[in-house]
Motif scaffolding. Structure first.
Motif, PDB file in Angstrom:
ATOM      1  N   GLN A  27       0.849  -1.203   0.000  1.00 52.76           N
ATOM      2  CA  GLN A  27       0.000   0.000   0.000  1.00 52.76           C
ATOM      3  C   GLN A  27       0.882   1.250   0.000  1.00 52.76           C
ATOM      4  O   GLN A  27       0.685   2.175  -0.779  1.00 52.76           O
ATOM      5  CB  GLN A  27      -0.889  -0.023   1.249  1.00 52.76           C
ATOM      6  CG  GLN A  27      -1.910   1.089   1.313  1.00 52.76           C
ATOM      7  CD  GLN A  27      -2.599   1.115   2.679  1.00 52.76           C
ATOM      8  OE1 GLN A  27      -1.956   0.965   3.712  1.00 52.76           O
ATOM      9  NE2 GLN A  27      -3.906   1.310   2.673  1.00 52.76           N
ATOM     10  N   TYR A  35      -7.117   1.169  -0.886  1.00 51.08           N
ATOM     11  CA  TYR A  35      -6.025   1.014  -1.854  1.00 51.08           C
ATOM     12  C   TYR A  35      -6.432   1.702  -3.153  1.00 51.08           C
ATOM     13  O   TYR A  35      -7.181   1.159  -3.947  1.00 51.08           O
ATOM     14  CB  TYR A  35      -5.750  -0.479  -2.092  1.00 51.08           C
ATOM     15  CG  TYR A  35      -4.506  -0.741  -2.898  1.00 51.08           C
ATOM     16  CD1 TYR A  35      -3.260  -0.842  -2.295  1.00 51.08           C
ATOM     17  CD2 TYR A  35      -4.571  -0.881  -4.278  1.00 51.08           C
ATOM     18  CE1 TYR A  35      -2.114  -1.070  -3.040  1.00 51.08           C
ATOM     19  CE2 TYR A  35      -3.437  -1.104  -5.036  1.00 51.08           C
ATOM     20  CZ  TYR A  35      -2.223  -1.201  -4.408  1.00 51.08           C
ATOM     21  OH  TYR A  35      -1.084  -1.438  -5.144  1.00 51.08           O
ATOM     22  N   SER A  92      -2.585   3.435  -7.659  1.00 52.99           N
ATOM     23  CA  SER A  92      -1.266   2.797  -7.699  1.00 52.99           C
ATOM     24  C   SER A  92      -0.412   3.429  -8.804  1.00 52.99           C
ATOM     25  O   SER A  92      -0.943   4.023  -9.761  1.00 52.99           O
ATOM     26  CB  SER A  92      -1.406   1.289  -7.930  1.00 52.99           C
ATOM     27  OG  SER A  92      -2.148   1.045  -9.095  1.00 52.99           O
TER      28      SER A  92
END
Lengths: 445, 556
Positions: A111, A124, A127
């Protein structure tokens, strides 16, 4: 020409000690003055990006080189990457800071590493790969291709800013069909005829988009955010269809791969997962070469890996906890077997990417692959001293061939560096102690 | 009103506006989550794979084959049904929904099904026919969107069908395009809870009748409301006590309630994890793909038989000697199954009753529990104990800490034969002992079941000891554990809360007076699960909006 890149071919190439070169020769007119790759029409091929995740790190003391800089000797667990050392940047010493948040092992570290934010929860979002995809991923059929080698669709670490983790494709045949099935348009085909069914579908979906206004007006903020994410996905689907209706740019390195053999039965054997990995690697390389995507994410397994060695009743994860350090070797021997297997797989993938010629460079030279894991010392499930590798030079934007050690630094420095090299406009990244403003500028070309 | 999250000024404006407009104007407020954390949480719920499948089967018939993968689900507060509240749809997820939608739509309009599913014949099979398309799309859309389509929605669908029909020169392909559109629409893929001013209680809010209908149908049937329920919502009868009671009783007496029970227990027992479960055939040759599938069915059949057909006490599920077996399962459990009417069917389900005291009685001894919560090669008493605590008793087990030095646990010089010996090391380490004492004893009581669910008495040549102590009570083996769970008040409290959450998408507050009444009624019914579902479905608590949020003033 039906280019097949299968595992045996790759391994044969490696055993022979020379690169396996595939793809067609190009003409001078396909290069610009800097030798950059062009599509056959002269359009420049944008950079590409991939992530490669393996679970449970590398054994402490067995991977970190003693030297830093460009003149370093690879340690035992990384020896499979020897032939790619000059095209790799190895990072050591980075850590994820918890800032008082609970450590959910196998998750929190990633994370922090992938999103820059440690929350203590299962949140989450955003990314690195999706931040990069926002810059380089537009205009392809698939914004990203996400696969998992252990059969678990939840093993993927890619998540947009507004939605949860992307599901991973777990079947090579399904991936092949998705990319190279009936909807695939060969960029090098002489003729092009838009599919009437696709035209109808594209047109029809605009009616679904028009439902947005009437729904959004009735929803609270959280539901709106959720629906926003849905409509972003709908837009991606529409774009995919739009691209199918356009004649693709010819791409010299593109060939359609052979259909993979039937999927193996679901198995927890690490060797089976790695065979699947090699098939996925070949399919992804073809997808990149054929302009179907510019971003991919491959996971070998979940962080808490349930993969096993044949004949062994326990999993890699269990062994990280229970296996004693061998008094002679000085490390956990069974765990080491998995690490070595995974690093060989990584080397196989890099070999494939480096064997596809695009102009005067290989595909690897024109992209970046970011290899990362969930823990530093796996025996301790540590959030310190993460082994991270970058491969490729992004068309000369990144210097390679060095080991950078920065003990105690936030591992997010790597993420910031990756984003800046890939063209993301960002000067600071991360939250709390994981917030950084100082990328590893020594890799900037 | 508790936990209202609007400013006083906005709240007053809203209250005044709503009361005055209630009769003529549809709702302009929505409600947010009513349990902590109460901050702006979504109330819409993504349709689960099982709900998607059941809905398609109920709308278009069981002959429609649904092949393809769905977006993975997220478990929260013990249930995927709760996690669905936060789930949106990713790029790849929508791509998959689109594939499913096109595939289903093609089947709906194919020559085999169009005669029964499309209630009219077009003037020409090669051109648009708006009237016929409208008739079909209005009726199918009502069931898919769980309410009647408004004029604009229907007109848009008819136009898509017409344009596509003319473009493809195929009326049915055109209609199929509109069906596919509905199946990827956020009106189908998400379920919403809209709130309106409560006409019977000035200044208060309630779910609108369509939201109420779908909450009810997905609780009891795990599927879309049928035409009768939607009509009751449309007429306002669902807002009356008698009207609601009529519908609830009608639905509970329908065979479709079996679908609701199966879906709930599949969720509560974590059956979605079977998707990634495999066993090493070298160690467990009897654990085949068929056994994996049949083990889930064994448990669901046992539950349906006990809860729906026998209307038995929920607690008896843990001790019941009654189950159903196939030959493959009997082989796994080493049970001498006698098939008196063997006609060669490969998967025949035969009722089976274990003798008294047999450790294989009760659902915890099914492979669907002991195999599901074991790694591929050997058992994990910790994993089984954790699953029991979390899934059956609703107790939280903390995650293991990071940065732990396992040197003390790793004992190089000892050969550890049994799981008990391996785990004993953890229990002696203070950092590990806290959690392992919570999980391991229950799991060790089940050690007579190997990783695949097969029965055994030894491990690596050593005798397995299944005597444990849980919370000061001595328990012997699986039968002793089953009795302990049977007598544990946490088990009935857990299933009640989870059934409520399965339908409502949130847990009830333990201190809520109405919830306490429902729990007491559950006890009075001798823990009859259908009776509990009836109490929940009739309770205002199930439909009660708590944290009101103003939606955009431009809302419909």
């Amino acid at each position: 020409m039906d280019l097949k890149i299968d595992r045996r071919q790759v391994l044969r190439g490696m055993m022979a000690g020379s690169a396996v070169t595939v793809g067609l020769p190009i003409l001078d007119c396909q290069l610009n003055a800097n030798g950059d790759a062009f599509a056959a029409t002269g359009a420049r091929i944008p950079p590409r990006f991939g992530t490669w995740f393996w679970g449970l790190g590398l054994n402490e003391g067995e991977w970190q080189p003693k030297q830093t800089g460009t003149n370093y000797e690879l340690s035992r667990q990384l020896v499979a990457l020897k032939r790619h050392q000059k095209k790799m940047v190895l990072f050591s010493g980075g850590q994820v800071f918890l800032d008082g948040a609970a450590n959910n092992t196998h998750f929190t570290g990633v994370q922090g590493l992938m999103t820059g934010k440690v929350t203590g929860s299962a949140e989450y979002f955003g990314s690195i790969d999706t931040l990069v995809a926002d810059v380089v991923g537009n205009g392809t059929r698939f914004r990203s291709i996400d696969v998992s080698c252990d059969g678990d669709p939840k093993a993927c670490w890619s998540a947009r800013k507004d939605s949860g983790k992307q599901p991973a494709e777990v079947s090579p045949i399904a991936l092949y069909t998705r990319i190279f099935g009936p909807e695939y348009q060969d960029p090098n085909a002489a003729d092009f005829k838009p599919d009437p069914g696709v035209m109808v579908r594209r047109s029809a979906l605009s009616a679904v988009s028009e439902e947005r206004a009437s729904l959004m007006g009735k929803l609270g903020a959280a539901d709106k955010a959720k629906l926003d994410s849905y409509f972003t996905s709908l837009r991606a689907l529409e774009q995919k269809l739009e691209i199918q209706l356009q004649k693709p740019e010819p791409l010299q390195a593109c060939t359609k791969p052979s259909k993979p053999k039937e999927d193996e039965q679901l198995s927890t054997l690490a060797t089976v997962a790695m065979e699947r990995h090699d098939v996925f690697a070949g399919l992804i390389a073809h997808a990149l070469a054929c302009g179907q995507t510019r971003v991919f994410n491959l996971s070998i397994t979940q962080g808490m890996s349930g993969l096993r060695k044949e004949g062994e009743p326990s999993s890699h994860h269990t062994y990280t906890h229970e296996e004693p350090i061998d008094s002679t070797a000085g490390y956990q021997i069974k765990c080491d077997w998995f690490s070595m297997l995974y690093m060989q797989g990584l080397a196989n993938f890099v070999t494939i990417l480096d064997s596809i010629q695009e102009g005067d460079r290989t595909m690897l030279d024109r992209m970046m692959m970011f290899a990362f894991t969930d823990h530093g010392a796996p025996r301790l499930h540590s959030l310190r001293n993460y082994p991270i590798m970058l491969f490729g030079s992004v068309d000369g934007r990144m210097k390679t061939g060095m080991h950078i050690a920065s003990p105690g630094d936030a591992v997010t420095r790597v993420g910031l560096t990756v984003q800046q090299v890939m063209g993301v406009s960002v000067s600071a990244w991360g939250v709390g102690s994981n917030r950084v403003t100082n990328p590893y500028s020594e890799v900037f070309a | 009103m508790k936990n209202v999250r609007v400013s006083l000024r906005r709240g007053l404006i809203a209250a005044v506006s709503l009361v005055s407009l209630a009769a003529a104007t549809p709702a302009i407020v929505v409600w947010a989550a009513d349990t902590a954390p109460a901050a702006d949480e979504p109330t819409s719920v993504r349709l689960s794979p099982s709900q998607f499948r059941q809905t398609i089967a109920d709308v278009f018939g069981t002959g429609i084959v649904i092949s393809g993968r769905f977006e993975p689900e997220v478990r929260e507060q013990g249930l995927l049904a709760v996690g669905a509240r936060k789930a949106s749809i990713t790029d790849m997820g929508l791509e998959r929904y689109d594939e499913l939608a096109r595939n289903i739509a093609a089947q709906v309009v194919d020559e085999r099904n169009r005669v029964t599913l499309i209630p009219c014949k077009p003037k020409s099979a090669t051109a648009a026919d708006d009237a016929c398309a409208r008739t079909f799309l209005a009726s199918a859309g009502k069931l898919l969107y769980r309410r009647s389509l408004n004029d604009g929605e229907l007109a848009a669908l008819v136009k898509v069908a017409g344009d596509s029909a003319n473009g493809l020169k195929d009326f049915y392909a055109g209609v199929g395009t509109s069906v596919a559109n509905m199946l990827v629409s956020p009106n189908f893929l998400f379920r919403y809870k809209f709130v309106e001013a409560d006409a019977d209680n000035a200044g208060k809010f309630r779910l609108d009748s369509f939201s109420k209908a779908q909450a009810l149908s997905y609780l009891l049937w795990n599927s879309t409301p049928d035409a009768m329920l939607i009509d009751a919502a449309e007429s306002g009868k669902l807002h009356t006590k008698a009207g609601l009671q009529f519908q609830v009783d009608r639905m509970l007496s329908s065979p479709r309630v079996e679908g609701g029970i199966r879906a709930f227990f599949s969720d509560m027992l974590g059956f979605s994890d079977f998707e990634v479960l495999s066993k090493d055939p070298m160690f467990f040759p009897r654990y085949t793909i068929r056994v994996k599938e049949e083990s889930q069915e064994q448990t669901l059949r046992t539950i349906v038989d006990h809860i729906v057909k026998r209307q038995g006490d929920y607690r008896d599920l843990f001790t019941t000697p009654n189950t159903f077996l196939t030959r493959a399962l009997a082989s796994l459990y080493a049970v001498p199954l006698v098939e008196t009417t063997d006609n060669g069917q490969p998967m025949r389900w035969i009722p089976y009753t274990y003798p008294e005291g047999d450790p294989r009685a009760g659902i915890l001894a099914h492979a669907s529990f002991v195999a599901l919560h074991s790694p591929a090669g050997r058992t994990s008493p910790t994993g089984r104990g954790k699953a029991l605590r979390e899934n059956i008793l609703c107790q939280a087990v903390p995650a293991p800490p990071g940065n732990v030095d396992f040197s003390a646990v790793e004992q190089a010089s000892r050969e550890l034969s049994t799981a008990r010996e391996r785990l004993a090391a953890h229990a002696t380490q203070p950092m590990c002992a806290g959690c392992h004492k919570i999980t391991d004893p229950m799991g060790l009581a089940l050690e007579n079941f190997d990783s695949s669910g097969g029965y055994r008495t030894t491990e690596n040549g050593a005798q397995i000891d299944t005597n444990v102590e849980v919370s000061g009570v001595k328990i012997s083996g699986a039968a002793g554990l089953a009795k302990a769970i049977h007598g544990d008040p946490a088990a009935v409290s857990c299933v009640a809360k989870r059934i409520f959450a399965f339908g409502a998408g949130r847990l009830p507050l333990a201190t809520d007076v109405e919830w306490n009444r429902i729990e007491k009624a559950f006890a009075s019914s001798k823990y009859n699960v259908l009776s509990l579902m009836r109490e929940i479905a009739l309770s205002d608590l199930f439909y009660r909006p708590q944290n009101i949020q103003l939606a955009s003033a431009s809302g419909k």
